[in-house]
Design a protein around this motif. Structure first.
Motif, short mmCIF file in Angstrom:
data_model
loop_
_atom_site.label_atom_id
_atom_site.label_comp_id
_atom_site.label_asym_id
_atom_site.label_seq_id
_atom_site.Cartn_x
_atom_site.Cartn_y
_atom_site.Cartn_z
N ARG A 1 0.92 -0.93 0.33
CA ARG A 1 0.67 0.31 -0.27
C ARG A 1 1.07 1.12 -0.01
O ARG A 1 2.08 0.99 0.49
CB ARG A 1 -0.70 -0.58 1.23
N VAL A 2 0.68 2.56 -0.46
CA VAL A 2 1.03 3.50 -0.36
C VAL A 2 0.14 4.80 0.28
O VAL A 2 -0.67 5.02 -0.20
CB VAL A 2 1.47 3.79 -2.01
N ARG B 1 -4.08 5.24 -10.29
CA ARG B 1 -4.59 7.38 -10.13
C ARG B 1 -3.24 7.93 -10.33
O ARG B 1 -3.29 8.69 -11.32
CB ARG B 1 -4.52 7.61 -8.75
N ARG B 2 -2.41 6.89 -10.60
CA ARG B 2 -0.95 8.17 -11.25
C ARG B 2 -0.87 7.94 -12.78
O ARG B 2 -0.33 8.85 -13.50
CB ARG B 2 0.35 7.21 -11.15
N ALA C 1 -4.35 4.61 3.53
CA ALA C 1 -2.83 4.38 1.84
C ALA C 1 -4.08 3.93 0.68
O ALA C 1 -4.69 2.42 1.66
CB ALA C 1 -2.11 3.83 2.58
N LEU C 2 -3.74 3.37 -0.14
CA LEU C 2 -4.28 2.83 -1.82
C LEU C 2 -3.00 1.76 -1.39
O LEU C 2 -2.11 1.93 -1.53
CB LEU C 2 -4.26 3.99 -2.24
N TRP D 1 -3.21 3.26 -6.46
CA TRP D 1 -2.21 4.20 -6.16
C TRP D 1 -1.98 4.38 -8.28
O TRP D 1 -1.36 5.66 -8.38
CB TRP D 1 -1.31 4.03 -5.58
N GLN D 2 -1.34 3.07 -8.43
CA GLN D 2 -0.43 3.08 -10.45
C GLN D 2 -1.84 3.40 -10.50
O GLN D 2 -1.50 4.36 -11.76
CB GLN D 2 -0.04 1.49 -10.08
N GLN E 1 0.64 8.72 1.51
CA GLN E 1 0.58 9.33 1.36
C GLN E 1 0.15 10.79 2.09
O GLN E 1 -0.36 10.84 2.47
CB GLN E 1 0.81 10.12 -0.04
#
Length: 106
Positions: free
Chosen positions: A8-9, A48-49, A39-40, A45-46, A11
């Motif tokens: 999980r990331v 979303r980026r 956290a995603l 997260w990927q 931020q």
């Protein structure tokens, strides 16, 4: 992930602390737990980026091109010779403060 771990990331705003230790020292472990719980997954997260990068390209389609000529002189007649101006392509004129950018398509 290859080892079977759940990735999980987490931020947060760097104003809260640049590193995890700074964050906890300034705001306590409870703040870290809130951020960690929000956290995603790595996949989310990927995704979303990638979506963010795609939106950026749609909003600013020319942003990934590098200029072939940059001029900082406000009077173009003093900055470049007329024969040096491209005959085709796009000439971008960056704005001064409070004005809109201009693209001239040749």
């Amino acid at each position: 992930m290859a080892a079977g771990c759940s990735v999980r990331v987490a931020q947060w705003n760097p104003k809260l602390g640049l590193g995890l230790d700074d964050l906890i020292a300034a705001h306590g472990a409870e703040k870290w737990h809130q951020i960690r719980d929000a956290a995603l997954s790595f996949e989310a997260w990927q995704r979303r980026r990638i979506e963010g990068a795609m939106l950026q390209r749609l909003r600013f389609p020319l942003s990934h091109y590098q200029p072939s000529l940059q001029v900082s002189e406000p009077d173009l007649s003093k900055a470049i010779a007329l024969d040096a101006i491209p005959q085709s392509g796009i000439v971008a004129l960056p704005p001064g403060k409070g004005t809109q950018a201009q693209d001239i398509r040749l």
